[in-house]
Design a protein around this motif. Structure first.
Motif, PDB file in Angstrom:
ATOM      1  N   ARG A 139       0.399   7.357  -6.271  1.00  0.00           N
ATOM      2  CA  ARG A 139      -0.621   8.411  -6.275  1.00  0.00           C
ATOM      3  C   ARG A 139       0.010   9.786  -6.067  1.00  0.00           C
ATOM      4  N   ARG A 140       0.963   9.863  -5.148  1.00  0.00           N
ATOM      5  CA  ARG A 140       1.627  11.137  -4.899  1.00  0.00           C
ATOM      6  C   ARG A 140       2.328  11.639  -6.171  1.00  0.00           C
ATOM      7  N   SER A 146       0.819  -1.207   0.000  1.00  0.00           N
ATOM      8  CA  SER A 146       0.000   0.000   0.000  1.00  0.00           C
ATOM      9  C   SER A 146       0.852   1.257   0.000  1.00  0.00           C
ATOM     10  N   ASP A 157       5.250  14.414  -0.684  1.00  0.00           N
ATOM     11  CA  ASP A 157       4.412  14.770  -1.829  1.00  0.00           C
ATOM     12  C   ASP A 157       5.267  15.279  -2.986  1.00  0.00           C
ATOM     13  N   GLU A 188       0.508   4.285  -2.677  1.00  0.00           N
ATOM     14  CA  GLU A 188       0.319   5.679  -2.289  1.00  0.00           C
ATOM     15  C   GLU A 188       1.425   6.556  -2.871  1.00  0.00           C
ATOM     16  N   SER A 189       2.649   6.032  -2.955  1.00  0.00           N
ATOM     17  CA  SER A 189       3.735   6.790  -3.577  1.00  0.00           C
ATOM     18  C   SER A 189       3.416   7.064  -5.045  1.00  0.00           C
TER      19      SER A 189
END
Length: 755
Positions: free
Chosen positions: A362-363, A355, A556, A359-360
Motif C-alpha cells: 500500500r505504501r 500484513s 512511506d 501494508e508495504s
C-alpha cells in the motif's frame, strides 16, 4: 442506469452507451471455462510454474486454441467511436432502431462517411503471406486480427490496422506505433515482424497493418475478470479465489517496470498503461498497443481514466516518466482491488502473518500515485527497487525462508541492539543487587540511536568520495571539517556532522545542522535521508514517539527497505506497542537473518507474553556464521532464567538453561572452558536454580550436578561465588562475594539459618 465497467461511474444515455467512457455496459456473462482460479494445484492451472527475477513464482495457465479467442460479431461494436476527421469529435455509431450500434453511415456532426466494420474477413490473404482467421479485439484506434503466416509454417501472428482510414489521429498513432515498434527490442514489449498494406476494393484504398507476435494468453483485465468468476465456482475453502494473489500482482508489476524502464531509457513514455494493454503470456508479461508512446513531455497523451494522472498535471507537465509510474500504480491497485474485503492479504485477518508486506505494498502504491508528481518514484528503476523489497518481505513472511538482497539505501552494520540480553551479567549483579529488570526490557533510546545503520552516501554528493572511503572519519574529525566551513554544498557531510554531535551527546547542535542540511535536500526523493537523521536526533532526546513518526515517513518513501521497519519496531517496542513491534520485528527477521537486532526484538516481544520457549526458538535461528551467534545463545540462557513481566522462571526452564550453558553448547571467553564470562553465567544459572527450588534426578552434571539436590546446588553456587571473588576489581567487591559464598554454604543450615 449507471455504467458497470471498472472504474467508471458514468450514466448510460439513450443511445445505450456510457457518456463518460463511451462503452456499452458489460454483459452479465455466465462463467466460462477459461483458465483461472486461485493458483492452487487443481484450480485452473497446469501445475507448471515460471519465475519473475528468481523471486516470484507464477503458475502457468494451460494454452488455448488461438481461434477460440476470435470475437463474436455480437460483441464487436460495444464502444462509441469518434470521427477524428479534421478535429471532429462526432459520435460515429449511435444505435439503430433495433438497438444495435450503427457501424456504417455518416458522421452526425461533419457529415463525412464512416465505416467501423473490420476491413478484413476470415480467409483474406494479406501481402500474399498472412491468412486472416478473424478479429481478436480492438485497440483504441485499430482492429486486431488473428492470422497465419503461410511463409513460416502457418505460425499464428497478429495484424493490427485502422478502424477508420479517414481518422487522421488514428492514422498518426498507427504510424507512430510502427516507428517505435521497429526500434524496440525487449522481452516484455510485443515484437513486430513486418509492416504490410492491403488493398480494400470496397473502399478503393490501401490500408496499412502491423504484423506482431501472437501472445498466448489474456490481458490482465481479462485475467482479473476470470479470477472473479473463478472465485464463484472454485469451491476451495482453504483459499480465496476472488482476488489476484499479492505475489502475482507484484510479479506483474516487476515485469511491467522492466519494460517501462527500457522505454524510458530509449527516451520514450508509454502513456496508456492499463490492464487492457498488458498481456499475461505463458511465461512473461508483455506490453501491447504502443500507439500512445511518445517522447516526453508528450502533450495530451493517450491516458485512460481511471489510470490517468490529473488533467491539470498533463496540461502543466505533459506525459512524463512519472505519469507512467502513476498509471502503473493505479493498475496494480486495481488488479488487487477485488480482494480488499475478502482477501486475507489485505483484510483485517492476518492468518499468514503477512500484513506488514501488504501494508508495504500500500505504501508503494500511495507513493507511486501521489497527487504531486515530485512525490512519486523518480522512475521505473526506483519503483522496481522498492517493489522487489516488498517481494522479499512477503517471501520471508509467507514461507519463513530468508529472502533478501543487499540494500542500495543503507550501509550494513555489525552493531547489535539487544538491551543487554545478549551479555553475560557483570559482577555488580551480585555485589550491588537491585531488582533486576525483566528480560523483556526494551533497549533505551540512546542504544537504538547508536545501533541503527547509516544511509549509504549519495554518490552525487560533493563529499561522496571522502565519506565513502575506506577510513571512517571519527565524530571529532567530522566536526572539525564543519567548523572549518568545509561542508560547502555537501548535504552528506552535514548529515554525518549531525550524527557526530549525537554520538558526542549534543542533540541540540545536531538539530541545528539538520536544518542547514534541509536546504540542500529540496527534492522529495532525497528527503528520506533527512527524516532518518531527524529520527535519530529525536531518539537522542528520548522523544521516541517523534522518532517513530520520522521513521514511518522514511518507510512511506522506501516501502521495500527493511531498515526503517527495524527502527519503527524498536520505537514501538519502547512505547509498549507490543503487537506492532512484534509484527515489524517478524517481517525484518524473516526476510534477513543478518539483522540480528530484529531477532532480539522479536524474542523480547515474546518474553513480554511470557513465551520463553518462543523467545528461545527465535534466538536459536541466528545463523552459526553470525557474529552475534554467541550473544544469541547467552540471550537464550537468560531468557529462560531471568524474571519475565515480574514472573520467576520455572524449574523446567532452569534445567533447560543449564544444558545450554555447557561449554560444548556455548562458546565463551574465546573458547576457554573456565573463563570469567562462563563463571558468571554459570553462577547466574545456579543461583536461579537454588532460588526456584530446582531438584531433579537427572540434570546437567556440569552446571547443576546430577542428581540436582538443594545441598548440591549450595555447594556448586558457593564454588561459583568464590570464583567470582577472584574476578573482583578491589577488596570491597571481593569481600562482598566471599560473604555471599559463606551465606549459601551447606553447613549454615546447622545454625538454623534458612535460605
Amino acid at each position: 442506469m449507471r455504467c458497470n465497467r471498472p472504474g467508471c461511474t458514468g450514466e448510460i444515455d439513450e443511445t445505450g452507451f456510457c457518456g463518460e467512457c463511451n462503452h456499452r455496459p458489460l454483459p452479465q456473462a455466465a462463467p466460462d471455462a477459461s483458465p483461472g482460479g486461485c493458483g492452487a494445484p487443481g484450480c485452473g492451472t497446469t501445475g507448471r510454474q515460471w519465475s519473475v527475477n528468481g523471486i516470484v513464482t507464477m503458475p502457468t495457465w494451460p494454452s488455448r486454441d488461438p481461434t477460440s479467442r476470435i470475437m463474436a460479431q455480437s460483441t464487436a461494436f460495444d464502444a462509441v467511436r469518434r470521427c477524428g476527421r479534421d478535429g471532429c469529435d462526432g459520435r460515429l455509431n449511435p444505435v439503430t432502431a433495433s438497438g444495435a450500434p450503427r457501424v456504417r453511415g455518416f458522421c452526425p456532426k461533419c457529415g463525412k462517411s464512416f465505416s467501423l466494420e473490420p476491413r478484413l474477413k476470415p480467409g483474406d490473404l494479406v501481402a500474399d503471406q498472412y491468412r486472416i482467421e478473424g478479429p481478436l479485439a480492438r485497440s483504441g484506434f485499430g482492429w486486431v486480427f488473428l492470422a497465419r503466416d503461410e511463409h513460416l509454417d502457418n505460425r499464428y501472428v497478429v495484424l493490427k490496422g485502422l478502424v477508420n482510414a479517414n481518422d487522421a489521429r488514428a492514422a498518426e498513432m498507427a504510424v507512430r506505433e510502427r516507428q517505435y515498434l521497429t526500434r524496440l527490442d525487449h522481452p516484455n514489449i510485443v515484437r513486430i515482424y513486418n509492416a504490410v498494406t492491403h488493398y480494400d476494393a470496397e473502399m478503393d484504398e490501401h490500408l496499412g497493418y502491423i504484423v506482431m507476435d501472437y501472445i498466448d494468453g489474456d490481458s490482465l483485465q481479462q485475467s482479473r475478470l476470470t479470477a472473479l468468476r473463478a472465485g464463484a465456482r472454485c469451491g476451495r475453502r482453504d483459499v480465496d479465489c476472488a482476488a489476484m494473489p499479492l505475489d502475482h500482482v507484484l510479479g506483474y508489476g516487476l515485469q511491467i517496470l522492466a519494460a517501462l524502464e527500457y522505454l524510458h531509457d530509449q527516451g520514450l513514455v508509454y502513456c496508456d498503461l492499463k490492464p487492457d494493454n498488458v498481456m499475461r503470456g505463458a511465461d512473461r508479461i508483455v506490453l501491447i498497443d504502443l500507439g500512445g508512446v511518445t517522447e516526453p513531455p508528450g502533450r495530451g497523451g493517450a491516458f485512460t481514466p481511471p489510470f490517468a494522472p490529473s488533467k491539470e498535471e498533463l496540461k502543466e507537465h505533459g506525459a512524463t516518466v512519472r505519469s507512467d509510474v502513476f498509471s502503473l500504480g493505479k493498475t496494480l491497485e486495481y488488479l488487487l482491488r477485488a480482494g480488499v474485503d475478502r482477501s486475507p492479504e489485505l483484510g483485517r485477518a492476518d492468518p499468514g502473518g503477512i500484513s506488514v508486506a501488504a501494508e508495504s505494498f500500500r505504501r508503494a502504491i500511495r507513493r507511486a500515485t501521489a497527487d504531486d508528481l515530485e512525490d512519486r518514484f523518480a522512475g521505473a528503476a526506483e519503483f522496481a527497487e522498492q517493489l522487489t523489497g516488498v517481494v522479499h518481505e512477503l517471501n520471508g513472511l509467507r514461507h519463513g525462508i530468508e529472502s533478501r538482497a543487499p540494500s542500495a539505501r543503507f550501509a550494513p552494520t555489525s552493531r547489535l541492539i539487544d538491551a543487554g540480553l545478549g551479555s553475560v551479567p557483570p559482577l555488580t549483579r551480585w555485589t550491588a543487587p537491585a531488582d533486576p529488570a525483566g528480560a523483556e526490557r526494551p533497549p533505551e533510546p540512546e542504544e537504538i540511536m547508536a545501533g541503527l545503520p547509516l544511509p549509504r552516501v549519495d554518490p552525487a554528493d560533493p563529499a561522496a568520495r571522502y565519506l565513502a572511503g575506506g577510513d571512517d572519519p571519527g565524530p571529532r574529525e567530522l566536526l572539525g571539517l564543519l567548523a572549518a566551513d568545509s561542508a560547502g554544498d555537501s548535504a552528506e557531510l552535514l548529515l554525518r556532522g549531525a550524527r557526530a554531535h549525537l554520538e558526542l551527546g549534543d542533540p541540540d547542535a545536531a538539530w541545528e545542522i539538520l536544518d542547514r542540511a534541509a536546504a540542500l535536500l529540496p527534492e522529495p526523493g532525497h528527503r528520506w535521508r533527512l527524516g532518518w537523521f531527524r529520527g535519530l536526533a529525536a531518539l537522542a532526546q528520548h522523544r521516541t514517539k517523534a522518532a517513530l513518526d520520522q521513521f514511518a515517513g522514511v518507510c512511506d518513501m522506501l516501502p521495500g527497505e527493511a531498515e526503517p521497519k527495524l527502527a519503527m519496531a524498536l520505537c514501538a517496542e519502547s512505547l509498549q506497542q507490543s503487537d506492532r513491534a512484534e509484527r515489524l520485528h517478524t517481517a525484518v527477521w524473516r526476510r534477513d537473518r543478518s539483522m540480528v537486532s530484529a531477532a532480539f526484538g522479536l524474542a523480547r516481544t515474546r518474553l513480554a507474553r511470557q513465551d520463553r520457549d518462543g523467545a528461545v526458538a527465535v534466538l536459536d535461528e541466528v545463523p552459526a556464521i553470525s557474529l552475534h551467534r554467541d550473544a544469541a545463545r547467552i540471550a537464550a540462557v537468560r531468557a529462560l532464567v531471568e524474571p519475565v513481566v515480574g514472573h520467576a522462571a520455572q524449574p523446567a526452564d532452569v534445567l533447560r538453561a543449564a544444558t545450554l550453558t555447557r561449554p560444548d553448547r556455548l562458546r565463551l571467553d574465546h573458547g576457554e572452558p573456565d573463563g570469567k564470562a562462563r563463571q558468571r553465567l554459570t553462577a547466574l544459572v545456579r543461583q536461579i536454580a537454588l532460588d526456584t527450588g530446582v531438584t531433579a534426578a537427572a540434570a546437567d552434571p556440569v552446571v547443576l550436578g546430577s542428581p540436582c539436590t538443594r545441598n548440591g546446588l549450595r555447594d556448586l553456587l558457593e564454588r561459583s561465588l568464590r570464583d567470582l571473588a577472584r574476578q573482583a576489581a578491589g577488596p570491597d567487591e571481593s569481600d562482598a562475594l566471599v560473604d555471599l559464598a559463606n551465606r549459601v554454604r551447606t553447613r549454615t543450615l546447622l545454625t538454623g539459618w534458612r535460605h
